[in-house]
Design an enzyme around this catalytic site. Structure first.
Site, PDB file in Angstrom:
ATOM      1  N   GLY A   1      -3.649   1.023  -6.340  1.00  7.66           N
ATOM      2  CA  GLY A   1      -2.368   0.377  -6.177  1.00  7.66           C
ATOM      3  C   GLY A   1      -2.441  -1.130  -6.044  1.00  7.66           C
ATOM      4  O   GLY A   1      -1.469  -1.829  -6.320  1.00  7.66           O
TER       5      GLY A   1
ATOM      6  N   LYS B   1     -13.764  -5.074  -6.613  1.00  7.54           N
ATOM      7  CA  LYS B   1     -12.336  -4.791  -6.711  1.00  7.54           C
ATOM      8  C   LYS B   1     -11.577  -6.092  -6.898  1.00  7.54           C
ATOM      9  O   LYS B   1     -11.604  -6.977  -6.033  1.00  7.54           O
ATOM     10  CB  LYS B   1     -11.850  -4.074  -5.446  1.00  7.54           C
ATOM     11  CG  LYS B   1     -10.389  -3.669  -5.507  1.00  7.54           C
ATOM     12  CD  LYS B   1     -10.025  -2.823  -4.288  1.00  7.54           C
ATOM     13  CE  LYS B   1      -8.614  -2.296  -4.390  1.00  7.54           C
ATOM     14  NZ  LYS B   1      -8.265  -1.441  -3.231  1.00  7.54           N
TER      15      LYS B   1
ATOM     16  N   ASP C   1      -3.213   6.789   3.054  1.00  6.77           N
ATOM     17  CA  ASP C   1      -3.267   7.301   1.683  1.00  6.77           C
ATOM     18  C   ASP C   1      -4.535   8.133   1.486  1.00  6.77           C
ATOM     19  O   ASP C   1      -5.335   7.876   0.586  1.00  6.77           O
ATOM     20  CB  ASP C   1      -3.224   6.155   0.673  1.00  6.77           C
ATOM     21  CG  ASP C   1      -2.867   6.637  -0.736  1.00  6.77           C
ATOM     22  OD1 ASP C   1      -2.404   7.792  -0.859  1.00  6.77           O
ATOM     23  OD2 ASP C   1      -3.058   5.878  -1.688  1.00  6.77           O
TER      24      ASP C   1
ATOM     25  N   SER D   1      -9.129   2.257 -10.725  1.00  6.89           N
ATOM     26  CA  SER D   1      -7.989   1.384 -10.436  1.00  6.89           C
ATOM     27  C   SER D   1      -7.185   1.998  -9.312  1.00  6.89           C
ATOM     28  O   SER D   1      -7.262   3.200  -9.052  1.00  6.89           O
ATOM     29  CB  SER D   1      -7.109   1.212 -11.678  1.00  6.89           C
ATOM     30  OG  SER D   1      -6.585   2.459 -12.097  1.00  6.89           O
TER      31      SER D   1
END
Length: 868
Positions: free
Chosen positions: A529, A547, A642, A527
């Site tokens: 954000g 996803k 990220d 999982s």
């Protein structure tokens, strides 16, 4: 006794003032008004020698390197080995009837007609008192006070001896051949940080890249020299010294021996260090650089291909069966193509230019040391850059970074790539002599164009037409992409995305197909954000990761389209591939290739099998390559925002791929100043996120540096480390007894890494589970790169392209700037002092002054992260 001395001195002066015809050999000194002429040239018996050092080790002579030759040079030789260590008139040889004269104005060599072909530097005042050949081999001119006016050591040719300095900016220049002392094309140059070998200005070797070479300090280099211990603390070896002459910057230790040594740049382009074993009357070679003969620029001639020391020609080129080294030339196989010279007038007509593609495993000796002329360039851009540059004779384009390298002025030899994965592809410029024949003498399978890397159509008008059509088609396609990527809110709300077909994008899946593949989304594997990831198997039996996008506001819908538009056209070995997408009512799905080993954090921080060092290094290198591609190769720069172990995925056979880059931002410098939405994860977030500084690709570099440190340690950068704490017991008032207890103590690893770097104790940074697997040199490379990546100032951080090359060893390691890393000390203190080991920082104050530099960098995960 006194009369005898006067008579001897008078006879000696009379002898010196006269012309010497094969005269006596003087020792140590010669005085002005000396002439040497009509010498007998027998190099092996020193018949041309006129001056010897006091210990007889060196002799000054006029000689020919070839006993049958007619080219003579003023030289200093090492007498026991008959080796020339210095020559004066190397670029202007003389005959055996030329003259050498020593006067008060200096030393002069003239030819048969009396013309000066070489002389020492002119002096303002005629003050030469004598010529001396010192025991070190240094030939010097002294004035009346014995001060040095000129010295051969200050004018090196291709050799240095023990005690001689090769200062920064000076060079050794290899001879054209063993029999011809004329300066050739190879040069060894000492710089402020290293020593480089170059061919026609192109670097092909450096001292620091050798496994025997060790860097002791970061002082700027002052000179290179050969040293023997001679009772000092410095051992035998080749050294680069700092300014004070005693600080060692780079050293290459050699065997303990009191033998005579020289360091020489040969006419073949190899730099060698060798010692003379007098008892055996032979030279012993102790070091050769480069050790791989195929790294020598012209070892197989122009366009020759060197493979394991054997010369040949690349595919689509031909030459003699066994290429003659240095003098051979490989030419295009078809006579319709010829290799141009730099700035050949025939290149003025662009329609006559073609490009011959090299095989994928072929590399060029200089590229690892070159700076690309352009980053983020595709093959067409590189071709245009070369075609518009008359000195360009070919180019290489690197797919992972989009780096474009031009081969200019001269072409050397090619070599097989030493890299297991070579993503550079080369093209050699060729002039079309006749357009009637195929370059390889056969028709292309499609019957349209010859099999050449890039072939320009003969009609410039038709070419412009084709370019116009392609531009219009691309414009139309981009306009459609923009509509999809930035489409109105109503298109989502009305479900119109379900019917959108995006040209050139991955396949669009039906919702029912994905539901069946994932068994109604029952197997969750991760999982993030923006959603949850499920494992699935498509009808063709391929395993995928699906996803399901959640948490979508209006902004999220736009980002979903952005993800499709970005990663649908991004293809790289180190980036997770998007196989397709699905839009069903208000639900959106992305279908990715499946990585069966999961994310890096599981393997690195979990309790399973330990990641071996070599695999860790390949993971670090693969991640760097993927980021370099995002930053430089794509049409628009992609910033991940990220980078962390959770977004680095692993597969069988050590495959490593970056995920979640599609939910990143495409930023121009202007846009980045307006991008203030926080994104990222605690510990990997660059300082500029919380300031007015522009967000750039250097934010990813910072995050990558933090990941690199975790790869080294095998643990999170902030951890609670178990330590044994001593205690004392004295309950009855008697002598205390000591015991120990185990306690958890917070450790901030980036600070520990900085401290160990300053102390050069790199082995203490390694994961304890890697004992015996990794060397200090390997750790030093990775840690230094990581520290450079986490500099507080973005401009000081390297680009990811440079990170890749530093890790590969093709670019010198940068030195971390401690002043830009001092914030780690502040954070380390705050980390260990805060409740539960967590630093406490007032976000609203943004206090970056006083004794809390860069405090804005240190926020909790709740303050910085997207929901995870």
């Amino acid at each position: 006794m006194g009369s005898f001395t006067i008579i001897s001195t008078t006879l000696h002066l009379l002898l010196l003032s006269s012309t010497v015809y094969c005269g006596p050999l003087f020792h140590e000194f010669i005085y002005p008004n000396f002439t040497h002429s009509e010498f007998i040239y027998n190099y092996n018996t020193h018949s041309g020698a006129f001056l010897a050092s006091r210990n007889g080790t060196f002799m000054a002579t006029i000689t020919s390197p070839n006993p049958l030759g007619r080219a003579f040079y003023l030289c200093v030789i090492h007498a026991p080995s008959n080796t020339i260590v210095w020559s004066a008139n190397r670029n202007a040889s003389i005959s055996d009837s030329a003259k050498l004269r020593l006067t008060a104005n200096g030393l002069t060599v003239t030819d048969d007609a009396g013309n000066v072909v070489w002389s020492t530097a002119p002096f303002h005042v005629p003050d030469v008192s004598l010529l001396q050949l010192q025991d070190s081999g240094n030939l010097v001119l002294l004035d009346r006070s014995n001060a040095t006016l000129w010295a051969s050591f200050d004018h090196p040719t291709d050799t240095i001896v023990i005690g001689q300095k090769l200062p920064i900016g000076e060079s050794l220049v290899g001879a054209a051949s063993e029999d011809n002392f004329t300066a050739g094309d190879y040069r060894l140059t000492v710089t402020g940080g290293d020593a480089f070998l170059q061919w026609n200005g192109l670097t092909y070797w450096k001292l620091s890249m050798e496994t025997w070479a060790f860097k002791d300090t970061n002082f700027p280099v002052s000179y290179m020299g050969l040293k023997s211990n001679n009772g000092t603390t410095i051992t035998n070896g080749l050294y680069l010294f700092g300014d004070n002459g005693s600080t060692v910057v780079i050293r290459m230790d050699l065997a303990e021996s009191d033998s005579f040594r020289i360091a020489k740049l040969g006419s073949d382009g190899q730099f060698v260090v060798q010692r003379f074993v007098s008892t055996e009357n032979k030279w012993v070679q102790e070091f050769t650089g480069p050790g791989d003969i195929c790294r020598i620029p012209i070892v197989c001639g122009k366009m020759g291909l060197c493979s394991n020391g054997i010369c040949g020609c690349p595919t689509r080129f031909q030459g003699s069966t066994q290429m003659d080294r240095r003098s051979g030339v490989c030419r295009p196989s078809n006579s319709s193509y010829s290799l141009p010279s730099a700035c050949d007038d025939s290149q003025l007509n662009s329609s006559s230019i073609s490009y011959v593609e090299l095989d994928k495993d072929i590399d060029y000796f200089a590229i690892d040391f070159m700076e690309p002329v352009k980053h983020g360039a595709n093959m067409s851009v590189c071709q245009d850059l070369c075609s518009q540059n008359c000195s360009c004779l070919g180019f290489f384009q690197e797919k992972s970074s989009g780096s474009c390298y031009l081969l200019e002025n001269q072409l050397g030899s090619m070599t097989n790539s030493s890299s297991a994965v070579n993503d550079r592809l080369g093209y050699i410029k060729a002039l079309v002599v006749s357009s009637s024949a195929n370059p390889y003498g056969e028709k292309d399978k499609k019957g349209n164009f010859p099999i050449v890397g890039l072939v320009l159509l003969p009609s410039s008008g038709f070419l412009l037409l084709v370019v116009g059509i392609l531009w219009y088609t691309r414009k139309k396609r981009l306009s459609r992409n923009v509509i999809v990527k930035l489409g109105s809110r109503n298109s989502f709300l009305s479900g119109e995305l379900e019917t959108v077909s995006i040209e050139g994008f991955p396949v669009r899946f039906d919702y029912e197909e994905l539901a069946a593949a994932t068994e109604k989304f029952s197997t969750q594997i991760g999982s993030g954000g923006f959603g949850t990831v499920y494992k699935g198997t498509l009808l063709d039996k391929s395993v995928v990761a699906v996803k399901k996008i959640t948490n979508l506001g209006v902004q999220g819908k736009t980002e979903f389209c952005a993800e499709i538009s970005i990663i649908g056209n991004v293809h790289h070995a180190n980036l997770v591939r998007l196989k397709g997408f699905c839009a069903h009512k208000r639900q959106m799905f992305l279908v990715f290739e499946y990585m069966n080993r999961g994310s890096l954090d599981r393997s690195l921080f979990g309790n399973g099998a330990v990641l071996e060092w070599q695999e860790r290094f390949q993971i670090a290198l693969g991640t760097a390559r993927g980021l370099a591609y995002l930053h430089s190769e794509c049409e628009h720069k992609i910033i991940h925002c990220d980078v962390k172990p959770e977004n680095i995925l692993l597969h069988d056979n050590s495959q490593v791929k970056i995920s979640d880059f599609g939910l990143s931002k495409l930023l121009s410098p202007e846009q980045s100043k307006l991008f203030t939405t926080l994104r990222g994860t605690r510990g990997y977030l660059a300082p500029e996120w919380l300031t007015s500084s522009a967000i750039s690709d250097k934010t990813d570099v910072y995050s990558y540096g933090m990941v690199l440190l975790e790869i080294v340690r095998g643990r999170k950068n902030w951890t609670l480390q178990i330590v044994r704490q001593s205690t004392e017991n004295d309950s009855n008032g008697g002598p205390s007894s000591s015991s120990s207890v185990l306690e958890h103590r917070p450790v901030y690893f980036p600070l520990f890494a900085l401290e160990m770097h300053e102390q050069k104790r790199y082995l203490e940074l390694a994961d304890p589970r890697l004992v015996g697997q990794v060397t200090g040199e390997e750790l030093e490379k990775v840690v230094r790169v990581a520290l450079c990546c986490v500099h507080a100032e973005p401009l000081l951080r390297p680009t990811m392209d440079k990170v890749v090359r530093m890790l590969k060893g093709t670019l010198p390691l940068s030195e971390p700037r401690v002043e830009s890393l001092n914030y780690l000390r502040f954070y380390g203190r705050r980390f260990t002092d805060g409740p539960d080991g967590m630093p406490q920082v007032n976000v609203s104050s943004n206090n970056t002054t006083g004794d809390q530099p860069n405090a804005y960098s240190y926020l909790s995960s709740q303050q910085l992260s997207d929901p995870r």
